[in-house]
Design a protein around this motif. Sequence first.
Motif, short mmCIF file in Angstrom:
data_model
loop_
_atom_site.label_atom_id
_atom_site.label_comp_id
_atom_site.label_asym_id
_atom_site.label_seq_id
_atom_site.Cartn_x
_atom_site.Cartn_y
_atom_site.Cartn_z
N TRP A 14 0.86 -1.18 0.00
CA TRP A 14 0.00 0.00 0.00
C TRP A 14 0.89 1.23 0.00
N SER A 150 5.92 -2.20 4.60
CA SER A 150 4.71 -2.81 5.15
C SER A 150 3.88 -3.36 4.00
N ALA A 152 -0.52 -4.65 3.44
CA ALA A 152 -1.82 -4.40 4.06
C ALA A 152 -2.85 -5.43 3.64
N VAL A 162 -8.08 -0.02 4.15
CA VAL A 162 -7.03 -0.82 4.76
C VAL A 162 -7.55 -1.29 6.12
N GLU A 165 -2.43 -2.84 8.58
CA GLU A 165 -1.13 -2.71 7.93
C GLU A 165 -0.13 -3.53 8.74
#
Length: 169
Positions: A14, A150, A152, A162, A165
């Motif tokens: 993301w 990261s 998600a 989202v 995460e």
Amino acid sequence: MSADKTTRLFLALWPDPFIREQLREWRDAWGWPQDAAPVADDKLHLTLHFLGNLPDERLPELLDGLALPFDPFAVEIGRAVLWPRGLAVLEPHGEPPELLALHARLGEALVSLGLQPEQRAYRPHVTMARRAVGCKLPASGPSVLWQARSYALVESRGGYQVLREYPTR
């Protein structure tokens, strides 16, 4: 929670606002035919796994079961390509081993949760537009150097939300 309610889910890298802006600039550099459907700014992402519609009652289990430690890595994106059926995408210049490893480990986590990952070969990309047959591809542009820190779990219900995460270790 009713057992018949479902949520459409996917796992993705993301983008932060800086990367999202660079992806938007790439999307806006294409020459779109009238019927094309460019992806909205807030929906630009790099899919890791599409999970599909799953019962809402499984969400707590999925939120916890998809948490995997991983090391940060970089993905350099910047190849404009028109895939079959008019899917306009931005592909990476190469497939970082760390990205492929994260994809594989998440696939194993899905199996351990009783889910079947997609069988087709993984082709990392950011979708720029659908119904883009006849679009004018940008000749070139600056590469987007995406530092993946990261991933998600995302819900798709009209818009994208989202749900969690998962940062690097």
